[in-house]
Structures are given as C-alpha cells and as structure tokens.
Design a protein around this motif. Structure first.
Motif, PDB file in Angstrom:
ATOM      1  N   LEU A 239       3.974 -43.195 -28.923  1.00 54.81           N
ATOM      2  CA  LEU A 239       2.622 -42.764 -28.586  1.00 54.81           C
ATOM      3  C   LEU A 239       2.486 -42.562 -27.081  1.00 54.81           C
ATOM      4  O   LEU A 239       3.040 -43.329 -26.283  1.00 54.81           O
ATOM      5  N   PRO A 240       1.755 -41.504 -26.672  1.00 47.87           N
ATOM      6  CA  PRO A 240       1.560 -41.283 -25.230  1.00 47.87           C
ATOM      7  C   PRO A 240       0.677 -42.359 -24.629  1.00 47.87           C
ATOM      8  O   PRO A 240      -0.132 -42.984 -25.317  1.00 47.87           O
ATOM      9  N   GLY A 241       0.841 -42.585 -23.328  1.00 50.54           N
ATOM     10  CA  GLY A 241       0.020 -43.575 -22.641  1.00 50.54           C
ATOM     11  C   GLY A 241      -1.365 -43.033 -22.366  1.00 50.54           C
ATOM     12  O   GLY A 241      -1.732 -41.922 -22.783  1.00 50.54           O
ATOM     13  N   PRO A 242      -2.154 -43.801 -21.663  1.00 55.61           N
ATOM     14  CA  PRO A 242      -3.516 -43.350 -21.316  1.00 55.61           C
ATOM     15  C   PRO A 242      -3.458 -42.056 -20.517  1.00 55.61           C
ATOM     16  O   PRO A 242      -2.585 -41.881 -19.657  1.00 55.61           O
ATOM     17  N   PRO A 243      -4.376 -41.132 -20.761  1.00 56.87           N
ATOM     18  CA  PRO A 243      -4.350 -39.858 -20.034  1.00 56.87           C
ATOM     19  C   PRO A 243      -4.673 -40.050 -18.561  1.00 56.87           C
ATOM     20  O   PRO A 243      -5.351 -40.998 -18.170  1.00 56.87           O
ATOM     21  N   HIS A 244      -4.170 -39.141 -17.766  1.00 57.17           N
ATOM     22  CA  HIS A 244      -4.442 -39.169 -16.332  1.00 57.17           C
ATOM     23  C   HIS A 244      -5.928 -38.885 -16.082  1.00 57.17           C
ATOM     24  O   HIS A 244      -6.565 -38.147 -16.834  1.00 57.17           O
ATOM     25  N   ARG A 245      -6.445 -39.463 -15.015  1.00 57.78           N
ATOM     26  CA  ARG A 245      -7.858 -39.286 -14.716  1.00 57.78           C
ATOM     27  C   ARG A 245      -8.213 -37.812 -14.510  1.00 57.78           C
ATOM     28  O   ARG A 245      -9.254 -37.336 -14.984  1.00 57.78           O
ATOM     29  N   ASP A 246      -7.344 -37.076 -13.830  1.00 59.12           N
ATOM     30  CA  ASP A 246      -7.621 -35.652 -13.616  1.00 59.12           C
ATOM     31  C   ASP A 246      -7.647 -34.876 -14.925  1.00 59.12           C
ATOM     32  O   ASP A 246      -8.421 -33.913 -15.076  1.00 59.12           O
ATOM     33  N   ASP A 247      -6.773 -35.281 -15.870  1.00 64.91           N
ATOM     34  CA  ASP A 247      -6.768 -34.606 -17.168  1.00 64.91           C
ATOM     35  C   ASP A 247      -8.053 -34.873 -17.937  1.00 64.91           C
ATOM     36  O   ASP A 247      -8.581 -33.984 -18.626  1.00 64.91           O
ATOM     37  N   VAL A 248      -8.574 -36.082 -17.828  1.00 63.53           N
ATOM     38  CA  VAL A 248      -9.845 -36.411 -18.495  1.00 63.53           C
ATOM     39  C   VAL A 248     -10.973 -35.562 -17.901  1.00 63.53           C
ATOM     40  O   VAL A 248     -11.806 -34.996 -18.630  1.00 63.53           O
ATOM     41  N   LEU A 249     -10.982 -35.472 -16.568  1.00 59.54           N
ATOM     42  CA  LEU A 249     -12.020 -34.657 -15.919  1.00 59.54           C
ATOM     43  C   LEU A 249     -11.895 -33.190 -16.302  1.00 59.54           C
ATOM     44  O   LEU A 249     -12.904 -32.498 -16.515  1.00 59.54           O
ATOM     45  N   LEU A 250     -10.646 -32.701 -16.397  1.00 62.43           N
ATOM     46  CA  LEU A 250     -10.439 -31.303 -16.758  1.00 62.43           C
ATOM     47  C   LEU A 250     -10.920 -31.032 -18.183  1.00 62.43           C
ATOM     48  O   LEU A 250     -11.626 -30.042 -18.444  1.00 62.43           O
ATOM     49  N   GLY A 251     -10.551 -31.906 -19.118  1.00 61.19           N
ATOM     50  CA  GLY A 251     -10.973 -31.712 -20.501  1.00 61.19           C
ATOM     51  C   GLY A 251     -12.479 -31.807 -20.666  1.00 61.19           C
ATOM     52  O   GLY A 251     -13.106 -30.979 -21.359  1.00 61.19           O
ATOM     53  N   ALA A 252     -13.083 -32.806 -20.002  1.00 60.35           N
ATOM     54  CA  ALA A 252     -14.535 -32.963 -20.097  1.00 60.35           C
ATOM     55  C   ALA A 252     -15.257 -31.799 -19.433  1.00 60.35           C
ATOM     56  O   ALA A 252     -16.267 -31.288 -19.953  1.00 60.35           O
ATOM     57  N   GLY A 253     -14.748 -31.354 -18.289  1.00 66.17           N
ATOM     58  CA  GLY A 253     -15.380 -30.227 -17.613  1.00 66.17           C
ATOM     59  C   GLY A 253     -15.285 -28.950 -18.421  1.00 66.17           C
ATOM     60  O   GLY A 253     -16.256 -28.172 -18.515  1.00 66.17           O
ATOM     61  N   GLY A 254     -14.104 -28.698 -19.022  1.00 62.15           N
ATOM     62  CA  GLY A 254     -13.956 -27.513 -19.855  1.00 62.15           C
ATOM     63  C   GLY A 254     -14.872 -27.539 -21.064  1.00 62.15           C
ATOM     64  O   GLY A 254     -15.470 -26.512 -21.434  1.00 62.15           O
ATOM     65  N   LEU A 255     -14.992 -28.713 -21.674  1.00 58.46           N
ATOM     66  CA  LEU A 255     -15.881 -28.834 -22.830  1.00 58.46           C
ATOM     67  C   LEU A 255     -17.332 -28.600 -22.414  1.00 58.46           C
ATOM     68  O   LEU A 255     -18.086 -27.905 -23.120  1.00 58.46           O
ATOM     69  N   ALA A 256     -17.745 -29.145 -21.266  1.00 60.67           N
ATOM     70  CA  ALA A 256     -19.122 -28.979 -20.806  1.00 60.67           C
ATOM     71  C   ALA A 256     -19.432 -27.514 -20.517  1.00 60.67           C
ATOM     72  O   ALA A 256     -20.494 -26.986 -20.900  1.00 60.67           O
ATOM     73  N   VAL A 257     -18.496 -26.825 -19.845  1.00 64.69           N
ATOM     74  CA  VAL A 257     -18.720 -25.406 -19.536  1.00 64.69           C
ATOM     75  C   VAL A 257     -18.770 -24.588 -20.819  1.00 64.69           C
ATOM     76  O   VAL A 257     -19.611 -23.677 -20.987  1.00 64.69           O
ATOM     77  N   GLY A 258     -17.881 -24.899 -21.768  1.00 67.97           N
ATOM     78  CA  GLY A 258     -17.879 -24.168 -23.025  1.00 67.97           C
ATOM     79  C   GLY A 258     -19.162 -24.358 -23.804  1.00 67.97           C
ATOM     80  O   GLY A 258     -19.700 -23.395 -24.388  1.00 67.97           O
ATOM     81  N   LEU A 259     -19.664 -25.587 -23.816  1.00 63.83           N
ATOM     82  CA  LEU A 259     -20.928 -25.842 -24.501  1.00 63.83           C
ATOM     83  C   LEU A 259     -22.078 -25.111 -23.826  1.00 63.83           C
ATOM     84  O   LEU A 259     -23.001 -24.607 -24.486  1.00 63.83           O
ATOM     85  N   LEU A 260     -22.044 -25.044 -22.499  1.00 61.57           N
ATOM     86  CA  LEU A 260     -23.098 -24.325 -21.785  1.00 61.57           C
ATOM     87  C   LEU A 260     -23.079 -22.841 -22.145  1.00 61.57           C
ATOM     88  O   LEU A 260     -24.132 -22.231 -22.406  1.00 61.57           O
ATOM     89  N   LEU A 261     -21.880 -22.247 -22.163  1.00 65.57           N
ATOM     90  CA  LEU A 261     -21.768 -20.832 -22.517  1.00 65.57           C
ATOM     91  C   LEU A 261     -22.233 -20.586 -23.961  1.00 65.57           C
ATOM     92  O   LEU A 261     -22.903 -19.585 -24.260  1.00 65.57           O
ATOM     93  N   TRP A 262     -21.889 -21.494 -24.844  1.00 67.23           N
ATOM     94  CA  TRP A 262     -22.289 -21.348 -26.258  1.00 67.23           C
ATOM     95  C   TRP A 262     -23.811 -21.457 -26.393  1.00 67.23           C
ATOM     96  O   TRP A 262     -24.440 -20.702 -27.136  1.00 67.23           O
TER      97      TRP A 262
END
Length: 404
Positions: free
Chosen positions: A2-25
């Motif tokens: 199993l992979p370890g905990p995700p990197h902090r930057d990866d969490v920010l990237l995923g959350a930011g992408g999801l937020a922008v996508g939801l805004l566009l939708w």
C-alpha cells in the motif's frame, strides 16, 4: 504494498482541481460547449471523471504509473460527457508526474508514446471531421499529452544532473578527507622515524656510558664516559633543534632550519659511533666507494644516512666486541647501503629500546621503492655469526642531481 500518506502538495493539487471543477460545473461551463454532440449529455456526469481524477492526484508521486493508467480511463470517460476543463488539466499533470516520479524506463518511453498518441488522434480527428478544425483538436491533444511529458523529461534530467553533481561533490569531499587523513598519518609516521633516529642513538650512548661510569670506580674511565655523554648530549640537542625547525617551517623571523643530514656526514657519524662503542670493544670502519657521478637526490641521501645511523645504534646496544663495517656502493639501480656487525652473546641489549628501529628502516626503504634485508649472516672473514643490514635505494636517472 500500500502507498504511504500522500504528499502535502499532492493533496492541495487534488483538492484545488476538484474545487475548480465544481465551480465550472456549477456555472454550467463545459469544455464540450452547448452544441457539441456527446453521448452522455447529463451535466452531473462530468463529476464522475472529475472526482476520479482528483483522487488519482493523491497517487501522482507514490504510484505514478497506476495513476496515469487510471487517469487515461477517466479522461476518456470525460470525452464522452460534456467535459470539464479541470479534469483535462489534472490528466496533463498525471502525464508530467509519471515522467518525473516514475521508473527510468517510463521516463524514457512516455514522451515518445505521447507523441504517437497525439499524432494518431490528430489523424483520427481529420478522418472524422474532414475539416481544418481537426488540427486545432490535435494541438489541444498534444498540449495535454506530449507537452507535459516533454516538460517532465526536462525536469527529471535536471534533477538527475543535480543529484549526480551532488554525489560527485560528496565523493570529492570524501576523497579529499581520505587524502588528508593519509597525509597526516604519513607525516606522523615520518616524524616518528625522524624522532626515533635522532634521539635513539645519542640516548643509547648516554645510557651505556652513564652505566659504565656508575659501575666502574675509575676516574679515567668516568671522565671518558662523561666526555662521551656530553658529546652525545650536544649532538642530540642539535638534531632536535633541526627537527623542531623543520616542524616550524623555518622557525621565527630570520631563522632557517638546519640542513638535513647527507652522506657527507657519514665520516663524522662513524667516528662518533666508534667513540661511543670503544668502551665495549667495538670499532667502526667506513667503506665508502660510490661510483663517480652526479649527486644523489636528498631523500636517498637522508634515507642512507638514517639507515647507517640506526644500524650503528643497534650495534652499540646489541653487538659483541669486534668490528662494525659500514659500506656504501653504487649499483645499477642506485645506492647499496650495508652495515655488518658482530652478534653479541648477552641475553639483552646494553640499553633499553623501543624495537622500532628495523620498522623505521624498512619504511624508509619502502617509501623509495627499494629493497631492505636484515638478519643474521656468517662473517666471510672469521666465520663467526654477524648481523647484516642491507638496503638498496633506487635512483632514476632523471632524479639524480648534478654535482655541485
């Protein structure tokens, strides 16, 4: 595994992408446009690949190849819906991460693979649309596939070059430290040899003659012993001053260290050894017969002098009554030094010693690349047992110094 905990930057990237996508939708902004025909027209369906791509962003470092494979399926699904720009951008980042964080084989092959994909899709667009707009669609495809792969390759190459430079710097520092330690060790060994050779002979003579002066109740013998003690004390102090001057790199202002001993001083050394050993029945003879020619290099002359000096010191402490023969002769390789002394019958030496004399002589010869021998031999003249020290000191022609 199993992979370890995700990197902090990866969490920010995923959350930011999801937020922008939801805004566009929420604003009804789709990458496909209002009139574009796509099979899955329901607006909420664009959220499925968006959420999947946002989750895969957490694995962009730990599982880059899996994230790219799953992201390819997600972006293909997005192409069947009305489309979300954030999903496409997140996929481009997964391509970049696969090159930067993936195995070396993936980093080498992925840019080429993405170039082939972009070319194939462009041809497919041309065949489907039969219009120049297909070229624009192909350009967009290249921007989200080939360009991120090339960017990742450039970044990875820079990182690997920086890491290689760092490793080379560490290796250079390590080698420099090893050289420093070896230099310090070699210098300490050289100082130990010099100190031993300088002090041992004079102190041995002082110890032997002071013992004789104490044990014999004879004024003449005592006076002679005191004379030898004084002579060796003065000579020892002079040698110590020379060594201290060398260690100080010239001493104070206007002071220069005394010159190192050379073969020119052998006669004085032999005379002193003869005076030191006279009380024990020892005589010393010098057979100095080098071939005429240029002077020898200073390291060779110093080594020869110290070998004779230490051999005479050992003879003074261990040899029985008789004659010590010191001979120097030129050879094809350089200089041969030989000291033959009669073996004593006493169980121990006349004066205490450290036992480092033979070691020091062997080290001196080894540093010059010569041959050293020490051991019992039979005296060819009398047939009695003797102790011989023999050293062959090589000298290259280019290292010979011109005669003064």
């Amino acid at each position: 595994m199993l992979p370890g905990p995700p990197h902090r930057d990866d969490v920010l990237l995923g959350a930011g992408g999801l937020a922008v996508g939801l805004l566009l939708w929420s604003l009804g902004l789709y990458s496909g446009g209002p009139t574009d025909y796509r099979p899955l027209r329901a607006g909420w369906l664009v959220l499925v690949p968006l959420v999947a791509m946002s989750a895969l962003a957490l694995l962009r470092r730990s599982r880059p190849r899996f994230a790219l494979a799953a992201g390819t399926l997600a972006v293909a699904l997005d192409a069947w819906t009305r489309g979300n720009l954030a999903t496409v951008v997140l996929f481009a980042d997964l391509v970049y991460a696969a090159v930067v964080y993936g195995p070396p084989a993936t980093a080498r092959r992925l840019p080429f693979s993405m170039a082939m994909v972009a070319a194939a899709l462009t041809l497919g667009y041309l065949a489907w649309y039969q219009d120049a707009v297909a070229l624009l669609a192909g350009l967009v495809t290249a921007l989200i596939t080939f360009v991120p792969a090339i960017s990742g390759a450039v970044v990875r190459n820079h990182r690997e070059a920086a890491e290689a430079a760092r490793l080379r710097a560490e290796q250079t520092a390590l080698l420099a430290e090893m050289d420093r330690v070896q230099a310090v060790t070699a210098e300490r060994a050289r100082m130990a040899r010099e100190l031993h050779d300088v002090v041992a002979g004079h102190l041995s003579a002082i110890a032997i003659h002071s013992t004789a002066a104490q044990s014999l109740d004879d004024e003449r013998t005592t006076r002679e012993a005191l004379g030898v003690i004084r002579e060796n004390s003065v000579a020892g102090l002079a040698e110590m001053r020379r060594l201290i001057g060398l260690l100080r790199d010239g001493g104070g202002e206007g002071e220069q260290p005394a010159a190192a001993p050379t073969l020119a001083g052998l006669e004085a050394l032999v005379r002193q050894a003869g005076a030191n050993g006279a009380a024990g029945g020892l005589t010393v003879r010098l057979e100095h017969d080098p071939a005429p020619g240029p002077r020898l290099p200073a390291p060779v002359e110093l080594a020869a002098y110290r070998i004779v000096q230490e051999s005479l010191t050992n003879a003074l402490k261990h040899a029985g009554p008789g004659q010590v023969v010191v001979s120097l002769a030129a050879s094809e390789r350089g200089l041969v030094v030989e000291v033959v002394s009669p073996r004593g019958e006493r169980p121990g030496p006349r004066a205490p010693g450290s036992g480092a004399g033979l070691i020091g002589m062997r080290e001196r010869v080894a540093l010059l690349g010569g041959v050293f021998e020490a051991g019992p031999v039979e005296d060819p003249g009398s047939g009695a047992q003797a102790w011989r020290v023999r050293a062959e000191l090589p000298v290259a022609e280019e290292d010979r110094e011109p005669e003064a």
